[in-house]
Design a protein around this motif. Structure first.
Motif, PDB file in Angstrom:
ATOM      1  N   TRP A  17      14.956  71.488  14.730  1.00 12.39           N
ATOM      2  CA  TRP A  17      14.518  70.281  15.426  1.00 12.39           C
ATOM      3  C   TRP A  17      14.539  70.462  16.933  1.00 12.39           C
ATOM      4  N   LEU A  18      15.448  71.323  17.443  1.00 14.70           N
ATOM      5  CA  LEU A  18      15.499  71.530  18.885  1.00 14.70           C
ATOM      6  C   LEU A  18      14.224  72.184  19.393  1.00 14.70           C
ATOM      7  N   ARG A  19      13.756  73.191  18.676  1.00 10.31           N
ATOM      8  CA  ARG A  19      12.509  73.844  19.086  1.00 10.31           C
ATOM      9  C   ARG A  19      11.362  72.849  19.137  1.00 10.31           C
ATOM     10  N   ALA A  20      11.263  72.016  18.094  1.00  7.40           N
ATOM     11  CA  ALA A  20      10.195  71.031  18.037  1.00  7.40           C
ATOM     12  C   ALA A  20      10.334  69.983  19.139  1.00  7.40           C
ATOM     13  N   ALA A  21      11.569  69.546  19.396  1.00  5.04           N
ATOM     14  CA  ALA A  21      11.786  68.513  20.409  1.00  5.04           C
ATOM     15  C   ALA A  21      11.497  69.031  21.810  1.00  5.04           C
ATOM     16  N   VAL A  22      11.971  70.240  22.115  1.00  2.00           N
ATOM     17  CA  VAL A  22      11.725  70.801  23.444  1.00  2.00           C
ATOM     18  C   VAL A  22      10.245  71.053  23.649  1.00  2.00           C
ATOM     19  N   LEU A  23       9.593  71.607  22.639  1.00  2.00           N
ATOM     20  CA  LEU A  23       8.153  71.845  22.726  1.00  2.00           C
ATOM     21  C   LEU A  23       7.404  70.531  22.911  1.00  2.00           C
ATOM     22  N   GLY A  24       7.792  69.502  22.157  1.00  4.41           N
ATOM     23  CA  GLY A  24       7.114  68.212  22.266  1.00  4.41           C
ATOM     24  C   GLY A  24       7.295  67.578  23.622  1.00  4.41           C
ATOM     25  N   ALA A  25       8.518  67.586  24.148  1.00  4.38           N
ATOM     26  CA  ALA A  25       8.778  66.980  25.458  1.00  4.38           C
ATOM     27  C   ALA A  25       8.011  67.703  26.560  1.00  4.38           C
ATOM     28  N   TYR A  69       4.046  69.363  11.415  1.00  2.94           N
ATOM     29  CA  TYR A  69       4.244  69.193   9.977  1.00  2.94           C
ATOM     30  C   TYR A  69       3.512  70.282   9.191  1.00  2.94           C
ATOM     31  N   VAL A  70       2.284  70.565   9.585  1.00  2.49           N
ATOM     32  CA  VAL A  70       1.496  71.575   8.877  1.00  2.49           C
ATOM     33  C   VAL A  70       2.122  72.965   9.028  1.00  2.49           C
ATOM     34  N   SER A  71       2.521  73.317  10.262  1.00  2.00           N
ATOM     35  CA  SER A  71       3.052  74.661  10.491  1.00  2.00           C
ATOM     36  C   SER A  71       4.399  74.861   9.807  1.00  2.00           C
ATOM     37  N   VAL A  72       5.278  73.862   9.885  1.00  2.00           N
ATOM     38  CA  VAL A  72       6.589  74.010   9.252  1.00  2.00           C
ATOM     39  C   VAL A  72       6.460  73.914   7.735  1.00  2.00           C
ATOM     40  N   SER A  73       5.484  73.145   7.248  1.00  2.00           N
ATOM     41  CA  SER A  73       5.237  73.105   5.808  1.00  2.00           C
ATOM     42  C   SER A  73       4.791  74.470   5.299  1.00  2.00           C
ATOM     43  N   VAL A  78       6.327  79.353   2.170  1.00  2.00           N
ATOM     44  CA  VAL A  78       6.725  80.765   2.070  1.00  2.00           C
ATOM     45  C   VAL A  78       8.122  80.872   1.471  1.00  2.00           C
ATOM     46  N   GLU A  79       9.020  80.010   1.914  1.00  2.00           N
ATOM     47  CA  GLU A  79      10.382  80.025   1.376  1.00  2.00           C
ATOM     48  C   GLU A  79      10.389  79.723  -0.118  1.00  2.00           C
ATOM     49  N   HIS A  80       9.593  78.741  -0.553  1.00  2.00           N
ATOM     50  CA  HIS A  80       9.528  78.400  -1.967  1.00  2.00           C
ATOM     51  C   HIS A  80       8.943  79.550  -2.792  1.00  2.00           C
ATOM     52  N   ALA A  81       7.906  80.191  -2.238  1.00  2.00           N
ATOM     53  CA  ALA A  81       7.300  81.324  -2.941  1.00  2.00           C
ATOM     54  C   ALA A  81       8.284  82.484  -3.063  1.00  2.00           C
ATOM     55  N   ASP A  82       9.041  82.727  -1.985  1.00  2.00           N
ATOM     56  CA  ASP A  82      10.050  83.789  -2.038  1.00  2.00           C
ATOM     57  C   ASP A  82      11.113  83.480  -3.086  1.00  2.00           C
ATOM     58  N   ARG A  83      11.509  82.231  -3.159  1.00  2.00           N
ATOM     59  CA  ARG A  83      12.533  81.843  -4.138  1.00  2.00           C
ATOM     60  C   ARG A  83      12.017  82.042  -5.564  1.00  2.00           C
ATOM     61  N   ARG A 143      16.624  76.579   6.850  1.00  2.00           N
ATOM     62  CA  ARG A 143      15.592  76.063   5.951  1.00  2.00           C
ATOM     63  C   ARG A 143      14.574  75.221   6.721  1.00  2.00           C
ATOM     64  N   ALA A 144      13.300  75.402   6.394  1.00  2.00           N
ATOM     65  CA  ALA A 144      12.229  74.645   7.035  1.00  2.00           C
ATOM     66  C   ALA A 144      12.301  73.173   6.631  1.00  2.00           C
ATOM     67  N   ARG A 145      12.192  72.288   7.624  1.00  2.00           N
ATOM     68  CA  ARG A 145      12.240  70.844   7.382  1.00  2.00           C
ATOM     69  C   ARG A 145      11.032  70.198   8.075  1.00  2.00           C
ATOM     70  N   PRO A 146       9.900  70.118   7.388  1.00  2.00           N
ATOM     71  CA  PRO A 146       8.663  69.648   8.027  1.00  2.00           C
ATOM     72  C   PRO A 146       8.765  68.237   8.607  1.00  2.00           C
ATOM     73  N   LEU A 147       9.328  67.299   7.872  1.00  2.00           N
ATOM     74  CA  LEU A 147       9.398  65.923   8.356  1.00  2.00           C
ATOM     75  C   LEU A 147      10.283  65.820   9.592  1.00  2.00           C
ATOM     76  N   GLN A 148      11.406  66.502   9.583  1.00  2.00           N
ATOM     77  CA  GLN A 148      12.300  66.475  10.726  1.00  2.00           C
ATOM     78  C   GLN A 148      11.613  67.053  11.961  1.00  2.00           C
ATOM     79  N   ALA A 149      10.959  68.189  11.795  1.00  2.00           N
ATOM     80  CA  ALA A 149      10.268  68.824  12.916  1.00  2.00           C
ATOM     81  C   ALA A 149       9.127  67.950  13.422  1.00  2.00           C
ATOM     82  N   SER A 150       8.389  67.330  12.514  1.00  2.00           N
ATOM     83  CA  SER A 150       7.268  66.472  12.900  1.00  2.00           C
ATOM     84  C   SER A 150       7.745  65.261  13.699  1.00  2.00           C
ATOM     85  N   ALA A 151       8.790  64.606  13.215  1.00  2.00           N
ATOM     86  CA  ALA A 151       9.318  63.427  13.908  1.00  2.00           C
ATOM     87  C   ALA A 151       9.879  63.797  15.277  1.00  2.00           C
TER      88      ALA A 151
END
Length: 233
Positions: A17-25, A69-73, A78-83, A143-151
């Motif tokens: 979330w920090l990467r997303a927040a700093v990039l967004g700001a 959301y799209v990029s983190v999704s 990829v994580e789900h496919a690896d699992r 772990r990737a969290r698309p909704l958290q990163a998007s918000a």
């Protein structure tokens, strides 16, 4: 005697979330201020400048939310496919997967016998989790969290984009441009310092990087605005 609990604070827990927040700001500050400066430099009215700024804020926040959301999704996919792949490999060749795990621990410095003991203990507990973590590097913290990163991206973009509007309090002309640039530079410095502090790094270099990048963007768009005004006028 009971020892006090040892606490450590690392940045990996906040990395997503920090990467997303700093990039967004930063994007909110730079793109909106550049848009406002460019329109104002063209000699447009205060209403036009305000409209352009609000449109940029709205479009930018929505774009950041969707893009993040799209990029983190995609990362989550990829994580789900690896699992799924690792689960299938464990079912098909458990012995080979066990040897692979032992090899990983040996390369990290454990003697063969201890590596086998560790692999056995971790496999008995959760073989899939052991392979995801030690073979592929996937952990709960990363772990990737698309909704958290998007918000985080959208909200921080909106907050950052509001800063240049402080300049609208000044009269039209040079005073307005000066106040917009000054407010934006201050906002960029604060954003850069907060990002560095949250990440646990030194303040000076990240802050300067953010401020200089924003100033360059504003200078270019101001030049475009002036040239457009000259050409059209």
């Amino acid at each position: 005697m009971r020892m006090a609990r040892h606490r450590e604070r690392h940045g990996v827990q906040r990395a997503g979330w920090l990467r997303a927040a700093v990039l967004g700001a930063n994007d909110g500050l730079v793109s909106t201020s550049s848009l406002v400066v460019g329109v104002a430099a063209s000699g447009a009215s205060g209403t036009a400048v305000l409209t352009a700024g609000l449109a940029g804020l709205t479009a930018g926040a929505l774009s950041m939310a969707a893009g993040e959301y799209v990029s983190v999704s995609a990362q989550a996919d990829v994580e789900h496919a690896d699992r799924a792949l690792e689960r299938a490999e464990l079912a098909a060749s458990p012995a080979a997967e066990f040897d692979e795990l032992v090899g990983i621990y040996e390369r990290r410095g454990l003697p063969r016998e201890l590596a086998e003991q560790v692999a056995t203990a971790l496999s008995d507990r959760d073989a899939l989790a052991a392979h995801m973590r030690d073979e592929l590097g996937h952990t709960e913290l990363s772990r990737a969290r698309p909704l958290q990163a998007s918000a985080a991206s959208a909200s921080s973009f909106a907050v950052g984009a509001l800063v240049p509007f402080i300049g609208m309090a000044a009269p039209a002309g040079r005073a307005r441009l000066t106040l917009i640039v000054a407010a934006t530079m201050l906002g960029l410095a604060v954003a850069g310092a907060l990002g560095a502090r949250t990440a646990g790094t030194a303040l000076l270099r990240p802050t300067l990087r953010v401020v200089l990048g924003g100033c360059a963007a504003m200078a270019v768009t101001a030049l475009v605005g002036v040239l457009t005004h000259t050409a059209v006028g």
